[in-house]
Scaffold this motif. Structure first.
Motif, PDB file in Angstrom:
ATOM      1  N   ARG A  78      56.945  47.761  16.857  1.00 51.08           N
ATOM      2  CA  ARG A  78      55.629  48.379  16.651  1.00 51.08           C
ATOM      3  C   ARG A  78      54.602  47.775  17.602  1.00 51.08           C
ATOM      4  NH1 ARG A  78      52.609  51.202  17.027  1.00 51.08           N
ATOM      5  NH2 ARG A  78      51.054  52.178  15.680  1.00 51.08           N
ATOM      6  N   TYR A 122      47.515  48.334   8.831  1.00 45.85           N
ATOM      7  CA  TYR A 122      47.127  49.604   9.450  1.00 45.85           C
ATOM      8  C   TYR A 122      48.086  50.045  10.560  1.00 45.85           C
ATOM      9  CZ  TYR A 122      42.822  48.874   6.828  1.00 45.85           C
ATOM     10  OH  TYR A 122      41.920  48.679   5.826  1.00 45.85           O
ATOM     11  N   ASP A 123      48.435  49.105  11.456  1.00 49.77           N
ATOM     12  CA  ASP A 123      49.294  49.511  12.575  1.00 49.77           C
ATOM     13  C   ASP A 123      50.745  49.653  12.140  1.00 49.77           C
ATOM     14  OD1 ASP A 123      47.298  49.603  14.524  1.00 49.77           O
ATOM     15  OD2 ASP A 123      47.321  47.425  14.701  1.00 49.77           O
ATOM     16  N   TRP A 124      51.181  48.686  11.364  1.00 51.49           N
ATOM     17  CA  TRP A 124      52.600  48.673  11.023  1.00 51.49           C
ATOM     18  C   TRP A 124      52.899  49.554   9.815  1.00 51.49           C
ATOM     19  CZ3 TRP A 124      55.546  45.225   7.375  1.00 51.49           C
ATOM     20  CH2 TRP A 124      56.934  45.322   7.586  1.00 51.49           C
ATOM     21  N   GLU A 160      46.627  53.827   6.029  1.00 49.76           N
ATOM     22  CA  GLU A 160      45.675  54.942   5.950  1.00 49.76           C
ATOM     23  C   GLU A 160      46.345  56.249   5.557  1.00 49.76           C
ATOM     24  OE1 GLU A 160      42.243  55.105   8.945  1.00 49.76           O
ATOM     25  OE2 GLU A 160      43.660  53.705   9.849  1.00 49.76           O
ATOM     26  N   SER A 161      47.630  56.356   5.902  1.00 55.84           N
ATOM     27  CA  SER A 161      48.310  57.616   5.584  1.00 55.84           C
ATOM     28  C   SER A 161      48.426  57.838   4.078  1.00 55.84           C
ATOM     29  CB  SER A 161      49.693  57.637   6.228  1.00 55.84           C
ATOM     30  OG  SER A 161      50.535  56.727   5.558  1.00 55.84           O
ATOM     31  N   ASP A 195      50.812  51.640   8.296  1.00 55.14           N
ATOM     32  CA  ASP A 195      50.043  52.874   8.293  1.00 55.14           C
ATOM     33  C   ASP A 195      49.445  53.159   6.917  1.00 55.14           C
ATOM     34  OD1 ASP A 195      48.927  55.160   9.261  1.00 55.14           O
ATOM     35  OD2 ASP A 195      50.757  56.372   9.133  1.00 55.14           O
ATOM     36  N   ARG A 198      39.977  54.160   5.538  1.00 53.12           N
ATOM     37  CA  ARG A 198      39.997  52.817   6.129  1.00 53.12           C
ATOM     38  C   ARG A 198      38.728  52.056   5.761  1.00 53.12           C
ATOM     39  NH1 ARG A 198      42.426  49.958  11.249  1.00 53.12           N
ATOM     40  NH2 ARG A 198      41.201  48.053  11.087  1.00 53.12           N
TER      41      ARG A 198
END
Lengths: 614, 614
Positions: free
Chosen positions: A560, A12-14, A18-19, A16, A31
């Protein structure tokens, strides 16, 4: 499992993930749906896989003359996995899939690889069915692929033969047309196959009602001769039990017989077999020869097969990474509770004081941090590659578009995604044994099994040597080096962003320098234009290339983690990630110099030593 | 075995073992008597050990509640070994020995390590008896040592406990005087021991009539408390079965009970046990407590034990080296006959041509030459160290004499002799698996077992981390660094001689440079005077130190192969040795830069990462 937060960060953070929901194919996802899949897989892995991992090692598959016997735990794990719908998770809604991004599917599969790699997540079954979705007829998809995706049937890939392992051009399994009207069989042009296939994983078992073999074979020419080389190879569906067009078993066995089970060092939860095709033991319609249905065009078999190679190799990389992660977690837990010894220096001289836990010793920390940097870095690379698969499938099309760049980047990165974890997460497993000391050498702890299981990964799906030849002999050259340029651009981009963060500036410079060394070595290797010169040291090249790629991944992760800024970090997970990145840049990246030296000089020491001198 | 000529070269051409016959102790010996010993051992290893190596792996030791059951093959191998007289080969004539140089004994033992390391050559028995020759009373020598040397009884070393592995100062086995007149027992001051000993190799079996345990234990003070630390440790002989002063069994069991067999990853021909001392299961004279006879002075136990440490560690190094050699031979034989693939480049494009044997592929040659350079180099180092043992025992005495220099050099080299083959000959075994590909991963070929067996060597007799701390924390510092200086002188001497030979001049420079780097890193590591700083990267230091030592060994071997001249070489064995030396200088020695970097900077990345960040 403490590894879930790591996975969430990467996904999710690295990356992404969800995009991806912005794309039409994944529009129904969020998500929440991703997390639900991950939760389910984590639970099944914990409940059905992990407890069975030692069982499947000690109760090896055996053949009673009739059937291959596997432990009940394997049946239970397989049933739970099939019921989860994960076999077809990435497929279209209309064939029962969830249209899940491959990135999320790969992440979900990591739980199974970590809990019991050799029970596995049926990579071959889904890979086999995927291939049919691309190259099979609608009927072949309906009958075979769909029943594989549902888990009702399992799949295999029958490539190797006893005399043809790495060298598939030497396949001699023959396929001849099965009488008049053979072209008209609704399941595909019908042939009879004869030959022996070696190293066939899941080649026989009773986990499913049927097994769908995908088999490489050659169709003889008019003189009855096989075409030499890979050009002559065609692809066939050969079911273990004959089926009709409705996908029902006809009750007849096909002429495929188990000739032997291989007894392996590890990875024992999966049967590995020698299969005899067409020896006449199970004649179909009274006639010897295994019935096979042609897939795609004759002579294009290897081309069709390569379609699924990238995903299969990412699957192996994921297996290796997660075996490493399993060892890391086991040795970390041990190091946190095992008291032994005292600190070095004056503080440790007082033997009347209690012992400290071994995680307090510098060398144990070194072994733990090495494992962390190998395994989390490797996992990140697998997920990055999985993300590229999604880009390739759903990104903007056309030359120079996202999809095309992703395709080409994948070509270059896949040999690394497969080979690097096979080598370094195996090393991680050895370090895990070392942390446990004598206990690690016993079968009372799981780490020795991880190490044995992981040793397979440098061998199957293309050995280390094959990957290296593919990388230096093909991938960095293809399309006039555009793949390597694309990778270089991404590495340079990370280095540029990181160089703006004081804490990462040194590492950014080191990465830039490493990339230049790899590029220079690539040119030097090929400077004579002779493959023999260039490829003499392909494996050291791949090792240096791999360490450079991993340094890039770590720098990107560090960047990140800091959110591109330089604020003081206190969150333990972030401190740990930055520590692992630091470890990689200080202890690992400097190794590339020694590897590249022999590449640059096209060192002939090994190639030229006379055979009798060995 | 094709390895015999290698052994002969090392022993006679390189180490000039015949010159030892000039010393009084070895005056009766000659090349003929040495060869006779080697021939006998080679034959026993071939006939009794090699055929049993897989048997002892698959038929693990088991306990039937009464006895430990080993395969018949182990009994046969043990009997043949004992009958050969090798257990006491190096001992004085008067106690039945052959007064064989240790160099030749070590060379002879290499055959057993290669044929079946886990049946073994009774290192513990001879080590145990050797210790008694130094520290035991004449009666202890007569009763215990002599019966061990004859093979009638076997010996063990009981150091570790479940809570005290690497940290022997934490031993809690207690030894209390056994009643009135305990000091007067003719077998030595008599104590009663209680405690648990873990990882005891050959701790129980029926190969011999009796087992002589040498046990570390603490004698409580007047308040019944154990002295903390190693100062409190004493040494005891604890026979499994009670004996009289004539060495006859009295018929009574001593109070030593098998509490469990460890189930190991490899090395399964040797039982590994947890022993309970004094739990009361076998009361002697109606009283619980294992009867033990004090050896040497109370509180000096660890000191006595260290006496045999160097030889034991060379023994482990030899085991690791020969497992590597066994894998090298197996993979070389396979590579010479296995056809697979075709040459790279245009010559290989014609698939109609037959496949070539895999030894023709550059990457397979790289894997073979790496193995050769690791294993032959490691063997040379073991024999060099064995030669130092002979120098120490029979060389000119006095400060600065041959014997004293040998002692000190051995102190510095022993951690390398033990650790380097454990790491790199293990890597060699992994390469052997890789050469065999899928076949190497099956139990139908021996290489996977070599790899499993070899994994133990980084753990037992002091882990890698312990060896590294010993090297950097003690050995290079002791006697004001004189050991390191002695080694540096020998390395410089080799480099000087080699620099006069044009073919070796580059390598001589590289060696000189490597030595300077190691010396500089040693100073930098200790520049703050803080053990915590210096030892933070002790293992990378040891890796670099080891590679430098091996480069020295290889340059010296190359120089000897060329007889100090530069004539054209055509003899395949010499060409091979020069090739392996070249390989080591080009592919291996450059690795030291990356290892030393973190040593020089006293890199704190691992030591300082907060525990919660792992």
């Amino acid at each position: 499992m403490s590894f879930r937060p790591t996975l969430d960060f990467l996904l999710y953070d690295w990356l992404d993930a969800e995009s991806l929901n912005g794309r039409e194919r994944f529009a129904d996802h969020s998500r929440e749906t991703f997390d639900a899949v991950l939760d389910t897989c984590e639970r099944i892995a914990r409940e059905k896989y992990a407890p069975a991992n030692r069982i499947v090692d000690t109760q090896e598959p055996r053949f009673d003359g009739e059937r291959v016997i596997l432990p009940q735990a394997t049946h239970d794990a397989h049933a739970a996995f099939a019921a989860s719908g994960m076999l077809s998770a990435a497929q279209d809604y209309e064939i029962g899939g969830m249209q899940l991004p491959y990135t999320v599917q790969a992440a979900a599969n990591s739980f199974f690889a970590m809990a019991s790699v050799s029970i596995g997540s049926n990579l071959l079954t889904s890979g086999n069915a995927n291939l049919l979705l691309v190259h099979g007829t609608p009927m072949q998809q309906e009958v075979f692929a769909k029943n594989e995706f549902s888990g009702r049937w399992a799949g295999t890939m029958c490539l190797s033969e006893p005399q043809a392992g790495s060298s598939l051009s030497d396949v001699v399994t023959r396929a001849v047309p099965d009488g008049d009207g053979f072209e008209a069989d609704p399941l595909g042009p019908r042939y009879r196959l004869t030959g022996n296939k070696m190293w066939i994983s899941s080649g026989d078992h009773e986990l499913t009602e049927n097994i769908v073999h995908i088999v490489l074979a050659k169709i003889p020419d008019a003189q009855g001769k096989l075409v030499p080389g890979t050009r002559g190879i065609s692809l066939f569906i050969v079911p273990k039990r004959m089926v009709d067009t409705a996908g029902a078993l006809t009750g007849e066995r096909n002429d495929v017989a188990l000739a032997g089970l291989n007894h392996k060092l590890g990875w024992r939860g999966t049967t590995n077999t020698l299969l005899n095709f067409g020896e006449g033991r199970f004649p179909v319609g009274g006639q010897a020869g295994a019935v096979g249905y042609l897939v795609g065009q004759p002579g294009k078999g290897l081309h069709c097969m390569f379609h699924m190679m990238n995903e299969a190799r990412i699957g192996i990389g994921m297996a290796a990474s997660m075996l490493g992660m399993a060892g890391y977690e086991a040795s970390l837990a041990y190091a946190r509770q095992r008291p032994q010894g005292r600190p070095v220096g004056p503080a440790g001289k007082d033997a009347a004081k209690p012992q400290v836990r071994i995680i307090e010793h510098a060398d144990v920390r070194r072994m733990l941090l090495a494992q962390k940097s190998y395994c989390e870095g490797a996992l990140a690379l697998q997920l990055y590659c999985a993300r590229l698969v999604d880009e390739q499938k759903t990104g903007a099309a056309g030359p120079g578009g996202v999809a095309d760049d992703a395709r080409l980047l994948l070509e270059v990165l896949t040999p690394i995604a497969k080979s690097w974890p096979s080598e370094w997460c195996l090393e991680a497993n050895s370090l895990a044994i070392q942390v446990l000391g004598g206990y690690g050498y016993t079968r009372d702890f799981p780490v020795e099994q991880y190490w044995r299981d992981n040793r397979l990964n440098m061998i199957h799906e293309g050995t280390h040597g094959i990957q290296a030849a593919d990388l230096l002999g093909r991938k960095v050259l293809m399309e006039e080096g555009r793949g390597l340029s694309l990778l270089a651009d991404r590495i340079a981009d990370t280095a540029r962003r990181a160089s703006a963060v004081p804490a990462l500036a040194d590492d950014a410079r080191a990465l830039t320098d490493a990339l230049a060394q790899v590029q220079s070595a690539t040119r030097a290797a090929w400077s004579t234009g002779e493959p023999r010169d260039a490829l003499a040291n392909a494996v050291p090249y791949m090792q240096a290339f791999g360490h450079t790629v991993l340094a890039w991944i770590w720098l990107d992760l560090a960047h990140r983690s800091l959110h591109g800024g330089n604020a003081a970090v206190t969150d333990p997970a972030t401190v740990g990630r930055l520590g692992a990145a630091s470890y990689f840049f200080r202890y690992e990246l400097p190794k590339i110099g020694a590897w590249l030296r022999v590449v640059e000089t096209r060192d002939p020491t090994c190639a030229e030593l006379p055979e009798e001198a060995f």
